[in-house]
Enzyme design. Structure first.
Site, short mmCIF file in Angstrom:
data_model
loop_
_atom_site.label_atom_id
_atom_site.label_comp_id
_atom_site.label_asym_id
_atom_site.label_seq_id
_atom_site.Cartn_x
_atom_site.Cartn_y
_atom_site.Cartn_z
N GLY A 161 -9.00 -24.81 50.40
CA GLY A 161 -9.77 -24.51 49.19
C GLY A 161 -9.91 -25.79 48.38
N ILE A 213 -7.73 -27.44 46.45
CA ILE A 213 -6.65 -28.44 46.59
C ILE A 213 -6.57 -28.96 48.03
CG2 ILE A 213 -4.17 -28.84 46.33
CD1 ILE A 213 -4.23 -26.70 44.06
N THR A 270 3.20 -27.27 48.15
CA THR A 270 2.92 -27.32 46.70
C THR A 270 2.16 -26.05 46.30
OG1 THR A 270 0.88 -28.52 47.10
CG2 THR A 270 2.80 -29.85 46.51
N SER A 271 2.20 -25.00 47.16
CA SER A 271 1.40 -23.81 46.83
C SER A 271 2.25 -22.83 46.00
CB SER A 271 0.83 -23.17 48.10
OG SER A 271 1.85 -22.68 48.94
N ARG A 272 2.90 -21.89 46.66
CA ARG A 272 3.84 -21.00 45.99
C ARG A 272 5.04 -20.83 46.92
NH1 ARG A 272 1.78 -21.94 41.84
NH2 ARG A 272 0.75 -20.53 40.38
N GLU A 326 12.18 -18.90 42.62
CA GLU A 326 12.07 -19.84 41.50
C GLU A 326 12.57 -19.25 40.18
OE1 GLU A 326 8.50 -21.96 42.27
OE2 GLU A 326 8.42 -22.64 40.21
N HIS A 359 8.54 -27.79 40.58
CA HIS A 359 7.23 -27.20 40.27
C HIS A 359 6.46 -28.09 39.27
CE1 HIS A 359 4.92 -23.15 40.31
NE2 HIS A 359 4.08 -24.18 40.21
N ILE A 360 6.25 -29.33 39.67
CA ILE A 360 5.59 -30.30 38.78
C ILE A 360 4.30 -30.85 39.38
CG2 ILE A 360 7.63 -31.05 37.48
CD1 ILE A 360 7.62 -33.54 39.50
#
Ligand code: NAD
Length: 322
Positions: A158, A160, A238-240, A269, A287-288
């Site tokens: 998508g 990203i 870096t997604s979820r 998390e 999560h940055i």
């Protein structure tokens, strides 16, 4: 006429807040530098017209009902929206929005940063140098791996995923990808090859995940998928967090089934799965991926714009209702 009431669940960049105040809205912001408890959230939303919330706030039918009949929009300050109950919002005629585009480039940069740091052992080498362990140049000191000429597998092409591909090409990586929607334009322009997830996992030297969290992507990468990856491969997420079965990842890294991983998001998390932090072949960031000042300002502006459009009777561009 009473001023529309907007509640913001945590302090965000002031440009978006100013946009809301300039509209004459009555804007209230959680003054505490922490996530509100469920009880606090239920209390603070009473009687509001718009809610600007974060990915750390679970917004479901109960919260919407507590807000009452004036609630017109839930504006999420994030691209991902797995914290929102979209069905509950739709059923109650409440708009729901996110902040796409705002963080695309920043997240892509972070994903590339994790990839480079993994291949070149930058985090380990930094710790070693600080500890005053560097006693002179050695041919095999922190020997890493080339990035150029390797294959990057992108799962979820998508916004990203696409931005990562554009950067990866400049680093000389070959791109393969999997998405539920094939992208012939990308294939023609970037030479990226479409493949099924299992083939992508077998052929990639680096695998990067950019899918939304949905029932179909929960544990997309588990024991079976990790076993398909090359022993020399790295997994970047870096997604979820729940897109990876973290227990299976810990097990795979422990037995060095894959070379390493670098993750920004966690299944439970902010808790880390047992054993995760003890591993030396993983890089962990809190999560940055979208945490740059420019991105946070854009997100603030987009979230505010979504509220302004909705409260002026328009359908916001970033409506999540299909
Ligand atoms: P997007 O909607 O543009 O792209 C997601 C892509 O995944 C789409 O092309 C979709 O077709 C594809 N997809 C969906 N299900 C799939 C599946 N089962 N297999 C393969 N592909 C599948 O979203 P985006 O803007 O690229 O963001 C992606 C995700 O990144 C967000 O949903 C969010 O959770 C996460 N994110 C994380 C951070 C962070 O700080 N770490 C910041 C921004 C976004």
């Amino acid at each position: 006429m009473a001023k529309p009431k907007v509640y913001v669940t945590r302090m965000i960049c002031d440009n978006g807040i100013k946009m809301l105040k300039d509209q004459g809205y009555d804007v209230k912001i959680n003054p505490l530098d922490r996530v509100l408890t469920r009880k606090e959230l239920l209390k603070n939303v009473k009687g509001i017209d718009a809610l600007l919330c974060l990915l750390t706030d679970k917004i479901d039918g109960e919260i919407m009902d507590a807000a009452g009949k004036n609630l017109k929009i839930v504006a999420n300050f994030a691209v991902g929206f797995d914290n929102l109950d979209l069905e509950a919002a739709k059923k109650r005629g409440i708009m729901a929005t996110n902040t796409p585009q705002g963080s695309t480039e920043a997240v892509a940069e972070h994903a590339m940063g994790l990839l480079l740091a993994s291949a070149r052992r930058i985090v380990e080498a930094d710790k070693f140098t600080r500890a005053n362990k560097y006693k002179g140049w050695k041919p095999f000191l922190f020997i890493g791996e080339d990035v150029h000429d390797k294959t990057l597998g992108i799962i979820g092409l998508g916004r990203i995923g696409f931005a990562v591909a554009a950067r990866a090409l400049c680093f000389g990586l070959k791109i393969v990808y999997h998405d539920v929607v094939r992208n012939p334009e990308f294939e023609a322009k970037f030479g990226g090859k479409f493949m099924e997830t299992s083939d992508l996992l077998k052929q990639s030297d680096f695998v990067t995940l950019h899918v939304p969290l949905m029932p179909s992507t929960r544990h997309l990468i588990g024991k079976k998928e990790l076993a398909l990856m090359k022993k020399s491969a790295y997994l970047i997420n870096t997604s979820r967090g729940p897109v990876i079965d973290e227990k299976a990842l810990v097990a795979a890294l422990k037995k060095k089934q894959i070379a390493g991983a670098a993750i920004d998001v966690y299944e439970f998390e902010p808790k880390l799965s047992p054993g995760l932090a003890k591993l030396s072949n993983i890089i962990l960031t809190p999560h940055i991926a979208s945490a740059t000042i420019e991105t946070r300002r854009k997100m603030s502006e987009i979230a505010a714009q979504n509220i302004i459009e909705t409260l002026s009777g328009k359908t916001p561009v970033h409506s999540l209702h299909k």
